[in-house]
Structure formats: C-alpha cells, structure tokens
Design an enzyme around this catalytic site. Structure first.
Site, PDB file in Angstrom:
ATOM      1  N   ASP A 180      24.372  14.123 -27.247  1.00 37.30           N
ATOM      2  CA  ASP A 180      25.594  13.822 -26.497  1.00 37.30           C
ATOM      3  C   ASP A 180      26.637  14.895 -26.836  1.00 37.30           C
ATOM      4  O   ASP A 180      26.679  15.390 -27.967  1.00 37.30           O
ATOM      5  CB  ASP A 180      26.130  12.430 -26.855  1.00 37.30           C
ATOM      6  CG  ASP A 180      27.050  11.895 -25.757  1.00 37.30           C
ATOM      7  OD1 ASP A 180      26.599  11.079 -24.951  1.00 37.30           O
ATOM      8  OD2 ASP A 180      28.204  12.370 -25.695  1.00 37.30           O
ATOM      9  N   THR A 204      16.604  16.922  -7.770  1.00 37.07           N
ATOM     10  CA  THR A 204      15.456  17.236  -8.636  1.00 37.07           C
ATOM     11  C   THR A 204      14.839  18.572  -8.238  1.00 37.07           C
ATOM     12  O   THR A 204      14.537  19.417  -9.089  1.00 37.07           O
ATOM     13  CB  THR A 204      14.411  16.103  -8.550  1.00 37.07           C
ATOM     14  OG1 THR A 204      15.076  14.862  -8.794  1.00 37.07           O
ATOM     15  CG2 THR A 204      13.289  16.292  -9.556  1.00 37.07           C
ATOM     16  N   ARG A 251      36.819  -0.152 -15.593  1.00 40.31           N
ATOM     17  CA  ARG A 251      36.684   1.154 -14.910  1.00 40.31           C
ATOM     18  C   ARG A 251      36.592   0.946 -13.402  1.00 40.31           C
ATOM     19  O   ARG A 251      35.855   0.068 -12.964  1.00 40.31           O
ATOM     20  CB  ARG A 251      35.417   1.870 -15.387  1.00 40.31           C
ATOM     21  CG  ARG A 251      35.432   2.271 -16.850  1.00 40.31           C
ATOM     22  CD  ARG A 251      34.093   2.868 -17.239  1.00 40.31           C
ATOM     23  NE  ARG A 251      33.004   1.936 -16.927  1.00 40.31           N
ATOM     24  CZ  ARG A 251      31.725   2.355 -16.829  1.00 40.31           C
ATOM     25  NH1 ARG A 251      31.411   3.629 -16.957  1.00 40.31           N
ATOM     26  NH2 ARG A 251      30.768   1.479 -16.572  1.00 40.31           N
ATOM     27  N   ASN A 269      21.989   0.542  -3.835  1.00 38.75           N
ATOM     28  CA  ASN A 269      23.414   0.260  -4.045  1.00 38.75           C
ATOM     29  C   ASN A 269      24.210   0.303  -2.751  1.00 38.75           C
ATOM     30  O   ASN A 269      25.163  -0.468  -2.573  1.00 38.75           O
ATOM     31  CB  ASN A 269      23.984   1.218  -5.093  1.00 38.75           C
ATOM     32  CG  ASN A 269      23.563   0.798  -6.506  1.00 38.75           C
ATOM     33  OD1 ASN A 269      22.968  -0.260  -6.703  1.00 38.75           O
ATOM     34  ND2 ASN A 269      23.867   1.635  -7.480  1.00 38.75           N
ATOM     35  N   LYS A 297      17.440   4.852  -5.041  1.00 36.73           N
ATOM     36  CA  LYS A 297      18.564   4.394  -5.869  1.00 36.73           C
ATOM     37  C   LYS A 297      19.816   4.274  -5.009  1.00 36.73           C
ATOM     38  O   LYS A 297      20.546   3.266  -5.049  1.00 36.73           O
ATOM     39  CB  LYS A 297      18.819   5.386  -7.011  1.00 36.73           C
ATOM     40  CG  LYS A 297      20.060   5.128  -7.824  1.00 36.73           C
ATOM     41  CD  LYS A 297      19.959   3.857  -8.625  1.00 36.73           C
ATOM     42  CE  LYS A 297      21.243   3.552  -9.352  1.00 36.73           C
ATOM     43  NZ  LYS A 297      21.188   2.298 -10.108  1.00 36.73           N
ATOM     44  N   THR A 335      27.047  11.364 -13.098  1.00 39.47           N
ATOM     45  CA  THR A 335      27.116  12.138 -11.842  1.00 39.47           C
ATOM     46  C   THR A 335      28.284  11.561 -11.047  1.00 39.47           C
ATOM     47  O   THR A 335      28.080  10.787 -10.120  1.00 39.47           O
ATOM     48  CB  THR A 335      25.823  11.997 -11.029  1.00 39.47           C
ATOM     49  OG1 THR A 335      25.468  10.594 -11.039  1.00 39.47           O
ATOM     50  CG2 THR A 335      24.690  12.804 -11.619  1.00 39.47           C
ATOM     51  N   CYS A 371      29.118   2.282  -9.765  1.00 31.31           N
ATOM     52  CA  CYS A 371      27.836   2.361  -9.058  1.00 31.31           C
ATOM     53  C   CYS A 371      27.986   2.046  -7.574  1.00 31.31           C
ATOM     54  O   CYS A 371      27.923   2.929  -6.741  1.00 31.31           O
ATOM     55  CB  CYS A 371      26.856   1.392  -9.716  1.00 31.31           C
ATOM     56  SG  CYS A 371      26.946   1.457 -11.489  1.00 31.31           S
ATOM     57  N   GLY A 412      34.270  -2.643  -7.243  1.00 30.46           N
ATOM     58  CA  GLY A 412      34.581  -1.738  -8.356  1.00 30.46           C
ATOM     59  C   GLY A 412      33.342  -1.277  -9.088  1.00 30.46           C
ATOM     60  O   GLY A 412      32.211  -1.508  -8.652  1.00 30.46           O
TER      61      GLY A 412
HETATM   62  N1  SAJ Z   1      30.854  -7.896  -5.686  1.00 33.23           N
HETATM   63  C1  SAJ Z   1      31.476  -8.655  -4.679  1.00 33.23           C
HETATM   64  N2  SAJ Z   1      30.759  -9.644  -4.070  1.00 33.23           N
HETATM   65  C2  SAJ Z   1      29.455  -9.914  -4.412  1.00 33.23           C
HETATM   66  C3  SAJ Z   1      28.839  -9.130  -5.432  1.00 33.23           C
HETATM   67  C4  SAJ Z   1      29.558  -8.122  -6.064  1.00 33.23           C
HETATM   68  O1  SAJ Z   1      32.656  -8.457  -4.347  1.00 33.23           O
HETATM   69  O2  SAJ Z   1      28.875 -10.843  -3.838  1.00 33.23           O
HETATM   70  C5  SAJ Z   1      31.624  -6.823  -6.339  1.00 33.23           C
HETATM   71  C6  SAJ Z   1      31.808  -7.064  -7.835  1.00 33.23           C
HETATM   72  O3  SAJ Z   1      32.946  -7.853  -8.078  1.00 33.23           O
HETATM   73  C7  SAJ Z   1      31.997  -5.632  -8.341  1.00 33.23           C
HETATM   74  C8  SAJ Z   1      31.104  -4.803  -7.417  1.00 33.23           C
HETATM   75  O4  SAJ Z   1      30.870  -5.613  -6.256  1.00 33.23           O
HETATM   76  O5  SAJ Z   1      33.338  -5.215  -8.181  1.00 33.23           O
HETATM   77  C9  SAJ Z   1      29.754  -4.385  -8.032  1.00 33.23           C
HETATM   78  O6  SAJ Z   1      29.222  -5.514  -8.601  1.00 33.23           O
HETATM   79  P1  SAJ Z   1      27.611  -5.648  -8.881  1.00 33.23           P
HETATM   80  O7  SAJ Z   1      27.330  -7.083  -9.043  1.00 33.23           O
HETATM   81  O8  SAJ Z   1      26.857  -4.931  -7.847  1.00 33.23           O
HETATM   82  O9  SAJ Z   1      27.382  -4.974 -10.299  1.00 33.23           O
HETATM   83  P2  SAJ Z   1      27.118  -3.486 -10.847  1.00 33.23           P
HETATM   84  O10 SAJ Z   1      27.831  -2.460 -10.073  1.00 33.23           O
HETATM   85  O11 SAJ Z   1      27.385  -3.580 -12.312  1.00 33.23           O
HETATM   86  O12 SAJ Z   1      25.490  -3.265 -10.712  1.00 33.23           O
HETATM   87  C10 SAJ Z   1      24.895  -2.679  -9.601  1.00 33.23           C
HETATM   88  C11 SAJ Z   1      23.498  -3.301  -9.469  1.00 33.23           C
HETATM   89  N3  SAJ Z   1      22.889  -2.836  -8.239  1.00 33.23           N
HETATM   90  C12 SAJ Z   1      22.450  -3.769  -7.343  1.00 33.23           C
HETATM   91  O13 SAJ Z   1      22.611  -4.970  -7.518  1.00 33.23           O
HETATM   92  C13 SAJ Z   1      21.750  -3.235  -6.128  1.00 33.23           C
HETATM   93  C14 SAJ Z   1      22.651  -2.892 -10.667  1.00 33.23           C
HETATM   94  O14 SAJ Z   1      21.323  -3.380 -10.518  1.00 33.23           O
HETATM   95  C15 SAJ Z   1      22.609  -1.374 -10.776  1.00 33.23           C
HETATM   96  O15 SAJ Z   1      21.826  -0.950 -11.883  1.00 33.23           O
HETATM   97  C16 SAJ Z   1      24.036  -0.865 -10.948  1.00 33.23           C
HETATM   98  O16 SAJ Z   1      24.794  -1.251  -9.785  1.00 33.23           O
HETATM   99  C17 SAJ Z   1      23.964   0.620 -11.095  1.00 33.23           C
HETATM  100  O17 SAJ Z   1      24.129   1.072 -12.259  1.00 33.23           O
HETATM  101  O18 SAJ Z   1      23.653   1.321 -10.139  1.00 33.23           O
END
Ligand code: SAJ
Length: 401
Positions: A30, A123, A324, A205, A201, A82, A255, A252
């Site tokens: 790191d 890649t 964040r 998301n 990926k 990234t 991801c 937020g």
């Molecule tokens: N959110 C809503 N309504 C929902 C679900 C989530 O408003 O019904 C909001 C949450 O409050 C948050 C944002 O979306 O602000 C993201 O929340 P999240 O539940 O998607 O959580 P992350 O971003 O921590 O995780 C996501 C996941 N991806 C998917 O579910 C497809 C996780 O599996 C990934 O590993 C992660 O992104 C990532 O690192 O890419």
C-alpha cells in the site's frame, strides 16, 4: 505460490488476509505507510467484523507481510481505487501505477489480475503496457480480470462464498486465474473473457442503480399524487414476478453511484437509461433538501418562529458508519446552507463524533424537533413512535406512512 496484493483497502486487505489464511504466502502493498505499519502490527485500518483476529493470525504466522513496495511473487493483484475525475471520466491511473510498480518483477509463468472496478478495455490496456515494456513476456504470462461483489460488513463470508466471474485475456489465462481463486473461493468460478468480466461488474451495479431510480421516480410521482409510495410498492411486489426496490434520499457509496459512469462515459449514445437513472438518483437528494427547506418555511409562516429540525442519518446506507459519497450528508449540508445552524440537530447513531457536524442523540433530537427528516433507515430510528404533533418527512421508509 507467493501472491502480491497491490492496494490494502476495503477489498484488497480482506482478500489478502483470506488468501493468506488459505496457505498462500501474501505480500500486501500500500502507498500509505500507516496502512502498512498497522497491517504488520495486526491492526485493521478498516472496519470489518471478525477480520482483525484473522489478520493477527496471518501476520503472526508470517503468511502475510505488508510493505510500501512490491517484491518478486508468482501472482500480482491490482486492487486499487478507480475513482472518476470531475467530468465523470473513469480514472485508471492507480491501476496503471500499480502495474508499472510490478512490471520489472514479472517473470514467465506469472499471473497478473485486475480486481478494481474498471472501464471496458482496461485489462487489454494494461497488457499492452506490460508487453511494450517487457516484449519477452508476451504469451508467457497470464492476464485476467476478476471483479468482486462483496458487501461491506459481510466481506469475509462473501469473499469465500460468492460466485466469481473470471475473465482471462486468453483462455489459458482464465484457467490460471481459476487455479488461484479456487484455493479459497467456494462459490462457483465462472469462465469468460476480460471485456465481459469488466462489463459484468459495471452491469451488476448499473442494474441496481436503474432499479433504485425506478423506486425513487415512483416516490416523486406518489408525493404529487397523494399516494403512500411504501404501500404502493409493497402491493406491487405482491405480484409473483415484480420486485421493486425501496426509495431513499438518493444513492451513495463508492459503487452504485460511481460504476454506471464507467459505461456512460464510454457509450454516451447507447446508455440513455443508465444515464437517466444516475440523474434521477442524484436529483432525489436535491428534491429531499428542497422538501425540508419548504417545510421549514411553512412552519415559520404558521408558527411565527423558526423550527427545530432533526436530520436523521448521515451514512450512505442503513446501519453502517460510512459517510463517503452520502446523499444524506449532502442534504444536511444543503439545508444548513439555507439557515443559521442553531436549529438544525444532526443525528448519526453509528458515528461518535464528526469533524463538521455536532451530533445529537437520536431520541433527544426526535423529542426536541418540530420537523424530523429521516434520511437513512438506521434500525434504532425504527424504535421511535410516530408523532402527529411533528412534521415528519420520511424519505427512507421508517414508518412507511
Ligand atoms: N439504496 C436505495 N434503495 C434500495 C437499495 C439501496 O436507495 O432499495 C441505496 C442505499 O441507501 C445506498 C446505495 O443505494 O445509498 C447503495 O446501496 P447498496 O445496498 O447497493 O450497497 P453497496 O453500494 O455497499 O454495495 C453494492 C452491491 N452491489 C449490488 O448489490 C449489485 C455489492 O454487492 C457490491 O459489491 C458493491 O456495490 C460494490 O462494491 O460494487
């Protein structure tokens, strides 16, 4: 086999620890000396349940050591950030820097993997850089892309049990990467090429961002139509093949709110729905801030005094302490800009103190407030009773009323 993990953050460090736990000698790298020092001392610099004990174990057994520079290994993993630049252009400079750092160490038979979320073609781009510098390695090393999909807070379980997509530059590279991950992944390892794995990926998301945008758009329509959006979605989801997600105060984190731009930046003409979903989710946070400000004005007109306002939640999603890229934080800031901060009570039960906001206990804030805006659906908020003597703006379905 010796493995080098470039980047000891939310993903790199847990993955390095799990690999070391499964008998792989790991060199963690790191650029932050404090991260290196803490890791070698068996101390986590991230919050992840159960991980620190595992770190202490692999450090004391010598299976994991950290440093600021890589050393000769047999497999190299790029697990660095990234981010995107101001204009939502993906920034792969950290991946490039990590690749340049390991380039002189690469030898025939080595495995080079990118795990960082990356735009399509990254890649292949890194392979080009490697073979330009080291032409003798062309066709002699294995290059692949393997994204992760772990959920913060459940990383240890998911790193082992989630299926993973393994995208090689060549089929042989795919097999070599599968050989590595099969040492600690119990989920199914799905074979594909590197471009498809990169897009997979981003697709995962982006699909979630679009689904959340649909829920948020419903909430705007229902607000105007005088319909309870929570009831509406609950009823629609009774349909055996409908699964509408939950509205919130915006989207937020690093991801869901970021990855779709990796597609729209490269395919602007084709990715209209993905781009619009980003717009809708960003607009929702602005809309919530305006709602709070309007409620404050209405209160003052009615009661001839400024209201006390409780802003409930700063984290980007429920029951975590990560602020964040949080829409809740954005809304609190916007509301505070419009008035002297004296009558705004900021609540975040998962954080002890904050360098910008003075935090108030959620029960005290709820009691004192005339207006209560629920921004993040933290579990403790769900223990509060509905109060008809207060103006309650429930943006995240605490009461679902
Ligand atoms: N959110 C809503 N309504 C929902 C679900 C989530 O408003 O019904 C909001 C949450 O409050 C948050 C944002 O979306 O602000 C993201 O929340 P999240 O539940 O998607 O959580 P992350 O971003 O921590 O995780 C996501 C996941 N991806 C998917 O579910 C497809 C996780 O599996 C990934 O590993 C992660 O992104 C990532 O690192 O890419």
């Amino acid at each position: 086999m010796k493995a080098c993990f470039m980047g000891l953050g939310y993903i790199g460090l847990p993955t390095a620890i799990i690999a070391a736990k499964h008998g792989i000698e790991v060199k963690g790298v790191d650029i932050n000396p404090q991260v290196v020092e803490m890791t070698n001392a068996g101390k986590l610099h991230i919050i992840e349940p159960g991980l620190e004990d595992m770190l202490k174990e692999v450090v004391s057994s010598g299976m994991l050591t950290a440093s600021v520079a890589p050393e000769v290994c047999d497999a190299y993993f790029m697990v660095v950030p990234t981010p995107f630049k101001g204009n939502h252009e993906p920034d792969v400079s950290y991946v490039e820097a990590a690749t340049m750092a390991v380039l002189p160490l690469l030898k025939e038979g080595d495995l080079y993997v990118i795990e960082s979320t990356s735009p399509i073609g990254t890649t292949e781009g890194m392979a080009k850089i490697i073979f330009e510098e080291r032409p003798e390695l062309e066709g002699k090393i294995y290059i692949a892309y393997c994204p992760e999909r772990v959920l913060p807070g459940n990383v240890i379980y998911e790193l082992v049990h989630n299926d993973r997509v393994i995208g090689g530059l060549t089929p042989e590279s795919t097999e070599k990467a599968i050989g590595f991950y099969s040492q600690f992944v119990q989920g199914t390892l799905h074979r594909t090429n590197c471009r498809t794995a990169e897009m997979c990926k981003l697709t995962e998301n982006s699909s979630r961002d679009v689904q959340i945008a649909f829920a948020n758009e419903l909430s705007l329509i229902c607000d105007k139509a005088g319909i309870n959006v929570w009831e509406l979605i609950s009823l629609a989801n009774k349909h055996p093949r409908v699964n509408i997600l939950q509205p919130g105060c915006g989207v937020g984190g690093h991801c869901i709110a970021v990855d779709p731009y990796f597609i729209t930046a490269d395919f602007p003409a084709e990715s209209k729905l993905i781009a619009d979903a980003r717009e809708i989710n960003n607009y929702k946070a602005f809309w919530c801030a305006e709602k709070v400000k309007n409620a404050m004005l209405e209160f003052e007109l009615l009661n001839h005094r400024k209201p006390v306002v409780a802003m409930m939640g700063l984290a980007f999603k429920p029951n975590i302490d990560d602020l964040r890229e949080s829409p809740a934080k954005y809304i609190v800031t916007k509301v505070m800009q419009g008035c002297n901060n004296a009558n705004i009570l900021v609540v975040e039960p998962n954080v002890k103190e904050h360098h910008v906001f003075k935090l108030t206990d959620y029960r005290e804030a709820y009691e004192k407030a005339d207006i209560v805006a629920f921004l993040t659906a933290h579990d403790p908020f769900k223990t509060l009773e509905w109060r008809s003597d207060k103006v309650i703006l429930d943006f995240c379905g605490i009461f679902k009323r």
